[in-house]
Write a protein that holds these residues in place. Structure first.
Motif, PDB file in Angstrom:
ATOM      1  N   THR A   1      33.691  34.486  36.187  1.00 25.38           N
ATOM      2  CA  THR A   1      34.555  35.591  36.104  1.00 25.38           C
ATOM      3  C   THR A   1      35.402  35.302  34.585  1.00 25.38           C
TER       4      THR A   1
ATOM      5  N   LEU B   1      36.680  45.767  36.635  1.00 26.88           N
ATOM      6  CA  LEU B   1      35.332  46.107  36.177  1.00 26.88           C
ATOM      7  C   LEU B   1      34.902  47.515  36.549  1.00 26.88           C
TER       8      LEU B   1
ATOM      9  N   CYS C   1      32.833  36.155  31.848  1.00 27.00           N
ATOM     10  CA  CYS C   1      32.349  37.417  31.804  1.00 27.00           C
ATOM     11  C   CYS C   1      33.581  38.292  30.925  1.00 27.00           C
ATOM     12  N   PHE C   2      34.762  37.749  31.290  1.00 27.86           N
ATOM     13  CA  PHE C   2      35.897  38.593  30.896  1.00 27.86           C
ATOM     14  C   PHE C   2      36.163  37.967  29.085  1.00 27.86           C
TER      15      PHE C   2
ATOM     16  N   ILE D   1      43.158  39.661  33.259  1.00 28.94           N
ATOM     17  CA  ILE D   1      42.294  39.263  34.064  1.00 28.94           C
ATOM     18  C   ILE D   1      41.827  37.958  33.844  1.00 28.94           C
TER      19      ILE D   1
ATOM     20  N   ASP E   1      33.721  40.099  27.466  1.00 29.00           N
ATOM     21  CA  ASP E   1      34.359  41.427  27.533  1.00 29.00           C
ATOM     22  C   ASP E   1      35.481  41.547  26.578  1.00 29.00           C
TER      23      ASP E   1
ATOM     24  N   SER F   1      41.782  43.369  29.961  1.00 30.01           N
ATOM     25  CA  SER F   1      40.998  42.210  30.098  1.00 30.01           C
ATOM     26  C   SER F   1      41.524  40.697  30.174  1.00 30.01           C
TER      27      SER F   1
ATOM     28  N   SER G   1      39.631  41.097  39.402  1.00 31.46           N
ATOM     29  CA  SER G   1      38.776  41.362  38.539  1.00 31.46           C
ATOM     30  C   SER G   1      37.708  42.563  38.891  1.00 31.46           C
TER      31      SER G   1
ATOM     32  N   SER H   1      29.725  45.259  32.411  1.00 29.65           N
ATOM     33  CA  SER H   1      30.662  45.574  33.658  1.00 29.65           C
ATOM     34  C   SER H   1      29.605  45.952  35.051  1.00 29.65           C
TER      35      SER H   1
END
Lengths: 193, 193
Positions: A25, A111, A28-29, A100, A32, A97, A107, A183
């Motif tokens: 997670t 998303l 991913c962020f 998160i 992002d 973001s 999350s 996302s």
């Protein structure tokens, strides 16, 4: 315990799907946030480059001094407004973001909202890039069929700024596509197989 | 068996997440097919209306007959190409979406691919709408700062066709946004709470 230790166990898929590991997670962020910072940089650059494109020049064909301003073209005004909105949006969503990364429990909801809004901003930025691009192309080439003369032979600095700004806003569109993909892909990764 | 029969059972969420009921998957894809058929209709209409916009007229200011053709403007050619691509894409994805209604077991994978491609086509259609819109606005209002005269006072049919086509392609952009939202929302709905 045995079922969570052995993913190949046929019972595994019947159990509760494991939540995505916190590191996934966060990764991913982090991506992002990086993309959103790039979006902000691109939007800011595009706006600044267009706003500073004004050029005053003596036009031999007309015999007097004339100014090229982005405000003279509604298409370029729309471009500046759209990219400014995208820039503001990128600031807000970068902060969301970042929040998160510190608190990953919300999350999935974020998303979903990011994907919804990113699509709208993509439509805005893509249409603004198209609008400004169409008018810039007319400035570069003119259109002899309707008697619209080209202006880039006289206003070189103005047109160079426009071209640079268009390239950057095209890059911003690509970043927005990547953000939606990220996302969607992250949401898809949370669905148990 | 008890846990699947009683969704309010506290043990329910600890068990395997129930696959979305087949009726929900089918309903989602029926809406998806409807939107894709609308997208096809919009893309086809936009292309046909622009392609049939040619107008030949005697221009009093010039003293001779002149023709307005969409092919004279690179922006309108790009518009026609982009909307044609969107139309073809909508045919292919309508068939893919229909296949899911009959065989719902691959629906998650299809939703992911639909979302990825719909975003790209949205970027294409939005930028084409912007490009054609920017040039059509110049045709309607002209730009006195650079001496680009308006042409819509002479070519009324040509401009009416352009306006209609732009409205339809804006509708196509909205449909594409709804399609991405539907895919994202459906993917989100499959994530266990």
């Amino acid at each position: 315990m045995a079922s969570t230790d052995k993913p190949t166990d046929p019972e595994y898929n019947k159990g509760a799907p494991p939540p995505p590991p916190p590191s996934a997670t966060v990764n991913c962020f982090v991506l992002d946030v990086t993309l959103r910072v790039l979006l902000f940089a691109a939007a800011l650059t595009a706006v600044v480059v267009v706003v500073t494109s004004n050029q005053t020049k003596f036009i031999p064909q007309l015999g007097f001094i004339r100014e090229a301003k982005f405000k003279h073209s509604p298409a370029l005004v729309y471009f500046v407004v759209a990219l400014s909105v995208a820039g503001l949006y990128s600031i807000i969503t970068t902060l969301a973001s970042l929040s998160i990364i510190w608190k990953p429990n919300l999350s999935t909801k974020f998303l979903l909202h990011f994907a919804f809004w990113d699509v709208l901003i993509l439509g805005l930025v893509a249409s603004a890039t198209g609008t400004a691009g169409g008018v810039a192309y007319l400035g570069l080439k003119g259109n002899s069929h309707v008697g619209w003369v080209k202006i880039c032979n006289n206003y070189d600095k103005f047109c160079q700024h426009l071209a640079g700004s268009l390239a950057v806003s095209l890059f911003a569109s690509v970043v927005l596509v990547l953000l939606v993909w990220l996302s969607v892909y992250s949401l898809h990764g949370r669905i148990p197989k």
